[in-house]
Design an enzyme around this catalytic site. Structure first.
Site, PDB file in Angstrom:
ATOM      1  N   ASN A   1      41.114  42.551  23.674  1.00  0.00           N
ATOM      2  CA  ASN A   1      40.203  43.485  23.399  1.00  0.00           C
ATOM      3  C   ASN A   1      40.399  44.608  24.421  1.00  0.00           C
ATOM      4  O   ASN A   1      40.009  46.253  23.753  1.00  0.00           O
ATOM      5  CB  ASN A   1      38.773  43.575  24.252  1.00  0.00           C
ATOM      6  CG  ASN A   1      37.488  42.489  23.625  1.00  0.00           C
ATOM      7  OD1 ASN A   1      36.863  42.694  22.078  1.00  0.00           O
ATOM      8  ND2 ASN A   1      37.396  41.273  24.050  1.00  0.00           N
TER       9      ASN A   1
ATOM     10  N   HIS B   1      30.746  39.880  25.507  1.00  0.00           N
ATOM     11  CA  HIS B   1      30.433  38.300  25.641  1.00  0.00           C
ATOM     12  C   HIS B   1      30.531  38.356  23.941  1.00  0.00           C
ATOM     13  O   HIS B   1      29.895  38.447  23.386  1.00  0.00           O
ATOM     14  CB  HIS B   1      29.837  37.909  26.313  1.00  0.00           C
ATOM     15  CG  HIS B   1      29.414  36.308  26.804  1.00  0.00           C
ATOM     16  ND1 HIS B   1      29.888  35.958  26.800  1.00  0.00           N
ATOM     17  CD2 HIS B   1      28.363  35.948  25.739  1.00  0.00           C
ATOM     18  CE1 HIS B   1      29.174  34.474  27.148  1.00  0.00           C
ATOM     19  NE2 HIS B   1      28.247  34.295  26.182  1.00  0.00           N
TER      20      HIS B   1
HETATM   21  C1  GRF Z   1      36.556  37.710  24.761  1.00  0.00           C
HETATM   22  O1  GRF Z   1      36.235  36.551  23.951  1.00  0.00           O
HETATM   23  C2  GRF Z   1      35.382  38.342  25.531  1.00  0.00           C
HETATM   24  O2  GRF Z   1      34.282  38.025  24.623  1.00  0.00           O
HETATM   25  C3  GRF Z   1      35.503  37.431  26.922  1.00  0.00           C
HETATM   26  O3  GRF Z   1      36.286  36.708  27.017  1.00  0.00           O
HETATM   27  C4  GRF Z   1      37.515  36.849  25.907  1.00  0.00           C
HETATM   28  C5  GRF Z   1      38.180  37.963  26.680  1.00  0.00           C
HETATM   29  O4  GRF Z   1      39.565  38.137  25.753  1.00  0.00           O
HETATM   30  N1  GRF Z   1      34.821  37.717  27.635  1.00  0.00           N
HETATM   31  P1  GRF Z   1      40.940  39.155  25.485  1.00  0.00           P
HETATM   32  O5  GRF Z   1      41.118  39.156  26.820  1.00  0.00           O
HETATM   33  O6  GRF Z   1      39.866  40.270  25.436  1.00  0.00           O
HETATM   34  O7  GRF Z   1      41.527  38.207  24.680  1.00  0.00           O
END
Ligand code: GRF
Length: 206
Positions: free
Chosen positions: A14, A108
């Site tokens: 993300n 989330h």
């Molecule tokens: C994602 O699924 C987010 O929604 C949750 O943790 C995960 C993080 O994934 N809070 P990344 O580290 O961004 O790949």
């Protein structure tokens, strides 16, 4: 340019999606620092590859109040205005929330308030829901709880596994986290109780 502080614990996809939007000048923001409570987080390596300030602030064995004070200090030292949680696996203290009022976001992987907490994709899959999704929300001191900024829906197909479903949700996460941020940074919104009310009419995102 609004200065963002990204806080993560792991993969950092993300964060990378947001960094990509910033690289294309789509957010009017810059990433001032990326902080991880796990020194080995791949997200920290990704930050270094992008030439960003990357700070490992290990949390093991550190009590939350003390840890959060250190985290605030790192973010302040980088003049961070908005805190972007991107897979940060700890709950923040009320003192941390107060240090950045209405300026902390989280994503989330479920349609909150359904399936808060760990393994939300698995929770939704195991429950048998036909539609799930993801949520961008302001952070308060409760787990996956603050006012909702944007949600996107994702259908659950008969042939899905947790892995295929998670991948479909993740694509939407990458899309709406930047989109929500872009709209918030444009201003003209306010929080009333649990509701984020945007002058520009925040789209559903789904
Ligand atoms: C994602 O699924 C987010 O929604 C949750 O943790 C995960 C993080 O994934 N809070 P990344 O580290 O961004 O790949």
């Amino acid at each position: 340019m609004t200065r963002l502080g990204v806080v993560l614990s792991g993969r950092g996809s993300n964060f990378e999606a947001i960094a990509e939007q910033i690289g294309q000048d789509k957010l009017g923001a810059e990433i001032a620092v990326v902080v991880s409570n796990r020194a080995e987080a791949p997200g920290l390596d990704a930050a270094r590859r992008l030439g960003l300030s990357a700070v490992a602030l290990p949390s093991r064995g550190v009590e939350r109040p003390e840890y959060d004070r250190s985290l605030i200090a790192v973010l302040r030292a980088h003049d961070v205005e908005w805190v972007i949680l991107a897979g940060y696996m700890r709950i923040l203290t009320a003192d941390f929330i107060r240090a950045f009022p209405e300026r902390i976001l989280n994503i989330h992987p479920s349609l909150l308030p359904a399936f808060p907490g760990l393994d939300a994709q698995h929770q939704a899959f195991a429950y048998g829901v036909k539609v799930t999704g993801c949520t961008v929300h302001f952070v308060d001191e409760h787990l996956d709880h603050g006012p909702i900024v944007m949600q996107a829906t994702v259908p659950v197909d008969d042939g899905d596994t947790v892995e295929t479903l998670s991948a479909r949700i993740l694509r939407e996460e990458h899309r709406i986290y930047s989109e929500a941020l872009r709209l918030l940074l444009a201003g003209g919104w306010r929080i009333e109780g649990r509701k984020v009310i945007g002058a520009m009419g925040l789209p559903a995102g789904g």
